[in-house]
Design a protein around this motif. Structure first.
Motif, short mmCIF file in Angstrom:
data_model
loop_
_atom_site.label_atom_id
_atom_site.label_comp_id
_atom_site.label_asym_id
_atom_site.label_seq_id
_atom_site.Cartn_x
_atom_site.Cartn_y
_atom_site.Cartn_z
N LEU A 162 -8.81 46.43 1.51
CA LEU A 162 -9.77 45.34 1.73
C LEU A 162 -9.07 44.01 1.51
O LEU A 162 -8.26 43.87 0.58
CB LEU A 162 -10.92 45.44 0.72
CG LEU A 162 -12.01 46.48 0.97
CD1 LEU A 162 -12.89 46.61 -0.26
CD2 LEU A 162 -12.83 46.10 2.18
N ALA A 183 -17.78 46.82 14.91
CA ALA A 183 -17.45 47.55 13.67
C ALA A 183 -17.78 49.02 13.84
O ALA A 183 -18.71 49.38 14.57
CB ALA A 183 -18.23 46.96 12.50
N ILE A 184 -16.99 49.85 13.18
CA ILE A 184 -17.30 51.29 13.13
C ILE A 184 -17.25 51.74 11.68
O ILE A 184 -16.47 51.21 10.88
CB ILE A 184 -16.34 52.14 14.01
CG1 ILE A 184 -14.89 51.94 13.58
CG2 ILE A 184 -16.53 51.82 15.48
CD1 ILE A 184 -13.90 52.85 14.31
N ALA A 185 -18.06 52.74 11.36
CA ALA A 185 -18.16 53.20 9.98
C ALA A 185 -16.98 54.09 9.62
O ALA A 185 -16.43 54.79 10.47
CB ALA A 185 -19.46 53.97 9.79
N PHE A 190 -13.62 55.91 0.41
CA PHE A 190 -13.85 54.57 -0.12
C PHE A 190 -12.79 54.17 -1.17
O PHE A 190 -12.14 53.13 -1.05
CB PHE A 190 -15.26 54.46 -0.71
CG PHE A 190 -15.58 53.08 -1.20
CD1 PHE A 190 -16.05 52.12 -0.33
CD2 PHE A 190 -15.38 52.72 -2.52
CE1 PHE A 190 -16.33 50.83 -0.77
CE2 PHE A 190 -15.65 51.44 -2.97
CZ PHE A 190 -16.13 50.49 -2.09
N VAL A 247 -16.24 49.74 6.61
CA VAL A 247 -16.22 49.73 8.08
C VAL A 247 -14.90 49.12 8.54
O VAL A 247 -14.27 48.36 7.80
CB VAL A 247 -17.39 48.94 8.68
CG1 VAL A 247 -18.72 49.57 8.32
CG2 VAL A 247 -17.36 47.48 8.25
N ALA A 257 -13.52 46.62 11.27
CA ALA A 257 -14.10 45.57 12.11
C ALA A 257 -12.99 44.84 12.86
O ALA A 257 -11.83 44.84 12.43
CB ALA A 257 -14.88 44.58 11.24
N THR A 273 -9.96 51.23 -0.54
CA THR A 273 -10.36 49.94 -1.10
C THR A 273 -9.20 48.95 -1.25
O THR A 273 -9.39 47.76 -1.00
CB THR A 273 -11.09 50.17 -2.44
OG1 THR A 273 -12.33 50.82 -2.13
CG2 THR A 273 -11.39 48.88 -3.15
N LEU A 292 -10.56 45.86 7.29
CA LEU A 292 -11.54 46.71 6.61
C LEU A 292 -12.52 45.81 5.87
O LEU A 292 -12.12 44.79 5.29
CB LEU A 292 -10.85 47.60 5.58
CG LEU A 292 -10.34 48.96 6.03
CD1 LEU A 292 -9.69 49.67 4.85
CD2 LEU A 292 -11.43 49.84 6.60
N HIS A 293 -13.78 46.22 5.88
CA HIS A 293 -14.82 45.47 5.16
C HIS A 293 -15.73 46.48 4.46
O HIS A 293 -15.80 47.63 4.86
CB HIS A 293 -15.68 44.65 6.13
CG HIS A 293 -14.96 43.49 6.73
ND1 HIS A 293 -15.12 42.20 6.29
CD2 HIS A 293 -14.05 43.44 7.73
CE1 HIS A 293 -14.35 41.39 7.00
NE2 HIS A 293 -13.67 42.13 7.89
N THR A 294 -16.42 46.00 3.45
CA THR A 294 -17.48 46.83 2.90
C THR A 294 -18.70 46.65 3.79
O THR A 294 -18.81 45.69 4.55
CB THR A 294 -17.83 46.39 1.47
OG1 THR A 294 -18.08 44.99 1.46
CG2 THR A 294 -16.70 46.70 0.50
N ALA A 295 -19.59 47.64 3.69
CA ALA A 295 -20.87 47.55 4.40
C ALA A 295 -21.92 48.11 3.46
O ALA A 295 -22.37 49.24 3.60
CB ALA A 295 -20.82 48.32 5.71
N GLY A 296 -22.25 47.35 2.45
CA GLY A 296 -23.10 47.87 1.39
C GLY A 296 -22.24 48.57 0.36
O GLY A 296 -21.02 48.69 0.53
#
Lengths: 476, 464
Positions: free
Chosen positions: A444, A429-431, A437, A421, A423, A441, A412-416
């Protein structure tokens, strides 16, 4: 107070409940019946009309009870049936230690006044004759055997009703297509703003024409559109109206469709398959395996029913079997709590029978036993295999809503800010749904996640994750 | 199979659907003309095809950020994760505790977990975030890192990563004011002059709310050395700062104002002139309390309590009265809970946990009735559980026996509910006294005692 037939008669809210309970006392209806070692608490699981069995727990003297069925009679027929069997067939009860859900109920019982909190003693029959167990038994015994002529008449009647329904559905589809054409003429750029009011009359009309599935889809359209960002609404309107148009067209030409897709389109329009019919269908896909309960999802529908989805992950390694299944039950919102039959993390060794479909997913639990352990499955790593599977399913079932992606080797990653997302190592990557969130979290920074998520082609809703820190389950 | 619609064709179809076919009629792409059903308007089939094209095309792939530093820190916290049994008990407590008590009981549970050297399972952080946020400065690395990760854009402190950075002499000025206040207070505990120097070094550049918060930290280790600085603040540009400075000046023990205040506060406690009291045997039962508040409005009486007892040390007060501290506490009627709170706050500000616990223990043992709301503030002040011998006395006290009896005799569901007396008492119990505490709950229904038992299960499952 000890349990007697008279006491059960006294507990029953009415004569009909006793009669209904009588029909339930067959052992086949009760895959599980048990009593605590001190014989104070009884519990069981009854296979009702839903996808999952109802869980029943009762004090051995009948002074308290609870059932997960949506009945608004207290006690319901399932509770009466458990008590009844305790009196008549005590040997059916296995003596064992209570599972967690029974312990929870025992712990929450208040006092010893006899009834669960908030459940007053039914008074319906106080003024008349008390319900009689013997009368219920006698009534059941006097049910006449089926008359062949009457059966033939009933069958003919069913056929006539069916043909009438087909005709009214086609009329409803005509109206739906006219309505969609009108919307296209007006333009869909601002459709979201008028969707609710524009769809209301047609939705009622579709219910009248027995196309309840399409009516429900139409009812949900407005809220679906407002669930996404403004920049996406017009495109979603194109997709949703396109799907409805496609379903209408497919229904008209269903004789040209492969059998599973024909079943899909009939269900999408509003035909339903009863539990008994599905279980008796030898062609329905089946999967016997050990399943992990991944998540419970609950959603209140516009028709005031709560849709309860229990998502299962197949831990078996047979590539021919579905990798996931969903059990769906509907209960009245007015019935109170969600009442999911299984808790996330529970392990079930059982057979799931799937509704015939070009992309089998929804199923019924036909049989089950509690399994002790299971290992989370490890599909091919990365996003690509799962996304290819989704594309294939979408090609097979064009109005597919969401499809479970079973992923391994992802992170899992942040995207802004506020966005996540999923990945993989290849950089794909998919949203992830924004509403998840905060919940997600803590995942992450953890490597090599295995996930089950629901994917609609744009956004993933994560249902469960197998991680180095243990298993994470979506809490609905 | 190649798609029969190319992106340009789709864009034209989409434009027509969005604008409306009445304004922009459809142009059927040549590649589709043969595929469409004959004798039908092409709009609906084209809509279905365009919709499916969009669905297969999906959305543009998002770009993943590098893993945030805070996420790595979250998993680098060296404290062990809560054992599974304790985790289950904590979750059970979160489910069983009355909603109105959750904000009191759950922070105490988290405090016990911290005291045991453990941290929450990372996956449980979202469930406890309101309680973690409420005590952000007391949290460990994992909790602070999680707060930083979920903080909104508007939260500058979080975006600077301050929630998970350790505050030091070098970076303390960049932290939020509550953390800076706590930092200065900690410095004052070790060396009051150093702590004051920290404040003085930044004094001129800070806005009034920060100055007020920092000044409040001078309560710790307050002495005559602070007098010149505090007196210089009589010319401060903010009234709030001037008020705090003046209040602190009256609390400096060496000043005459303090002596006068102490004398006035001591006069509220009357010692009865019995023979036993005179020979020192009946002191505990012969002190009575009366605030000289006749004719005062409620707010005026509160201000009087604040003026007399704010920042006052219990031992100093007891000496001035000439009675044992326990006798003073026992003499306070339930309506004077504020006095109790002020005395506890003064001790807590000095980091004097023993006195706080002494006050709580005396209050619980001495009263003849126990109220949930009173226990709520007592338990909140206790940074540690009671000492075992005090806890045993509390369990044997008439007030506790009566509380249990009242709940056992209750006949209505509302009266059977734990109003905080059980679960908060559980929070005050030391581990060694837990079995005795659970034994006192025996007369109660399982539902009434559920949250208290979940709390004891949690404590007993924590590593020792």
């Amino acid at each position: 107070m000890s349990l007697t037939r008279e006491r059960i008669e006294g507990l029953a809210p009415d004569q009909a409940s006793l009669a209904a309970a009588l029909k339930l006392v067959k052992p086949a209806n009760w895959p599980m019946l048990a009593a605590s070692s001190d014989a104070e608490v009884l519990w069981g699981e009854c296979q009702g009309s839903g996808a999952t069995p109802y869980r029943v727990v009762a004090a051995a003297d009948g002074s308290g009870y609870k059932c997960t069925c949506p009945s608004r009679k207290f006690p319901c027929k399932h509770v009466l049936a458990v008590l009844w069997q305790r009196v008549d067939k005590p040997e059916r009860f296995e003596t064992t230690s209570p599972p967690q859900w029974v312990e929870d109920w025992s712990a929450r019982r208040r006092g010893s006044s006899g009834r669960a909190p908030g459940k007053p003693k039914p008074e319906g029959d106080d003024a008349g004759a008390p319900p009689s167990l013997d009368a219920a038994l006698a009534e059941a015994a006097t049910i006449a055997p089926a008359d062949p002529k009457a059966a033939a008449r009933a069958e003919a009647q069913r056929e006539r009703i069916r043909a009438e329904r087909e005709a009214t559905i086609l009329a409803g589809l005509d109206e739906l297509e006219r309505w969609i054409a009108d919307q296209l003429n007006q333009g869909l750029a601002d459709f979201a703003a008028r969707a609710a009011s524009a769809a209301r009359t047609l939705s009622t009309r579709l219910v009248d024409t027995k196309a309840g599935g399409l009516a429900a889809r139409l009812d949900q359209l407005s809220s679906e559109l407002y669930r996404v960002g403004e920049d996406r609404r017009a495109d979603l309107a194109i997709e949703q109206l396109g799907i409805m148009s496609l379903i209408a067209s497919a229904y008209r030409h269903q004789d040209r469709l492969p059998a599973p897709l024909r079943e899909d389109v009939r269900r999408a329009v509003g035909w339903s398959l009863r539990r008994e019919e599905l279980l008796a269908d030898a062609t329905a896909p089946r999967a016997s395996s050990v399943w992990i309960v991944a998540a419970n999802l609950s959603e209140v529908q516009p028709d005031k029913l709560r849709r309860l989805e229990t998502w299962l992950v197949n831990t078996g390694d047979d590539p021919g079997q579905p990798r996931a299944a969903v059990l769906i039950d509907f209960v009245p919102v007015s019935g109170g709590g969600a009442g999911f039959p299984f808790a996330p993390g529970e392990i079930i060794d059982g057979e799931v029978v799937f509704y015939p479909s070009a992309a089998p997913l929804r199923g019924l639990l036909a049989s089950r036993k509690t399994a002790a352990t299971a290992t989370w499955p490890r599909p091919l790593p990365g996003l690509a295999p799962a996304l290819q599977d989704y594309t294939a399913r979408l090609a097979a079932l064009p109005w597919l809503d969401r499809w479970p992606l079973l992923l391994a080797g992802v992170t899992l990653h942040t995207a802004g800010k506020g966005a996540l997302v999923i990945a993989d190592e290849a950089g794909a990557a998919i949203a992830v749904e924004r509403g998840q969130f905060d919940q997600l979290t803590p995942l992450l920074g953890l490597d090599d996640l295995s996930l089950l998520c629901l994917w609609d082609g744009r956004i993933a809703q994560v249902l469960a994750a197998e991680t180095a820190l243990g298993r994470w389950h979506h809490e609905g | 199979m190649a798609s029969a619609i190319d992106p340009q064709s789709h864009a034209r179809l989409r434009q027509s659907f969005l604008l409306g076919l009445a304004r922009q009629p459809l142009t059927t792409p040549p590649a589709l003309a043969e595929l469409l059903p004959h004798g039908r308007e092409p709009a609906l089939p084209l809509l279905a095809l365009a919709a499916q094209w969009q669905r297969f095309a999906g959305a543009a792939a998002p770009v993943a950020d590098p893993v945030p530093d805070a996420a790595l820190r979250l998993h680098q916290d060296a404290r062990p994760i809560l054992p599974e049994a304790a985790r289950r008990a904590l979750k059970a407590l979160a489910r069983s505790v009355e909603k109105s008590l959750a904000s009191s009981a759950l922070p105490l549970a988290l405090r016990r977990i911290q005291a045991a050297g453990c941290r929450l399972h990372p996956f449980d952080l979202p469930d406890f975030v309101p309680h973690i946020k409420a005590n952000a400065e007391d949290q460990g690395l994992a909790e602070r890192a999680y707060l930083a990760l979920i903080a909104s854009d508007a939260d500058d402190d979080a975006t600077k990563g301050l929630f998970f950075e350790r505050i030091t002499m070098e970076n303390w000025t960049t932290f939020p004011k509550t953390q800076r206040r706590a930092f200065v207070a900690e410095q004052r505990r070790n060396n009051p002059a150093d702590g004051r120097a920290l404040i003085e070094s930044v004094w001129k550049s800070e806005p009034a709310p920060v100055r007020a918060a920092l000044l409040d930290a001078l309560m710790v280790g307050l002495g005559s050395d602070d007098q010149p600085f505090l007196e210089s603040l009589s010319a401060d540009r903010a009234d709030s700062v001037k008020q705090i400075a003046a209040q602190l000046l009256t609390r400096i023990a060496e000043r005459t104002e303090h002596g006068a205040r102490l004398t006035e506060a001591a006069r509220c406690f009357q010692r009865a002139g019995s023979l036993l009291a005179k020979i020192g045997l009946g002191a505990a039962s012969t002190v009575t309390f009366k605030l000289p508040a006749d004719g005062l409005k409620w707010q005026e009486a509160e201000a009087l309590r604040e003026r007399l007892f704010g920042g006052l040390r219990l031992t100093a007060l007891a000496t001035a009265v000439g009675a044992l501290p326990e006798a003073l506490i026992a003499s306070l009627p339930p309506s004077e809970h504020r006095v109790l709170t002020l005395l506890m706050d003064a001790a807590a500000a000095e980091g004097d946990d023993d006195t706080v616990l002494r006050i709580i223990g005396a209050r619980l043992c001495g009263g003849d009735a126990l109220h949930g709301y009173a226990l709520m503030s007592l338990a909140a002040k206790a940074r540690q559980p009671l000492a075992p011998q005090v806890a045993e006395r509390v369990l044997a006290s008439p007030a506790w026996q009566k509380a249990i009896q009242d709940l056992a005799d209750a006949t209505t569901p509302a009266a059977q509910k734990d109003d905080g007396r059980l679960v908060l008492m559980a929070a005050l119990m030391p581990r060694a006294t837990m079995p005795a505490f659970v034994a006192t709950l025996t007369p109660l229904s399982p539902a009434t005692a559920r949250a208290a038992k979940d709390f004891t299960d949690l404590v007993l499952a924590l590593p020792t």
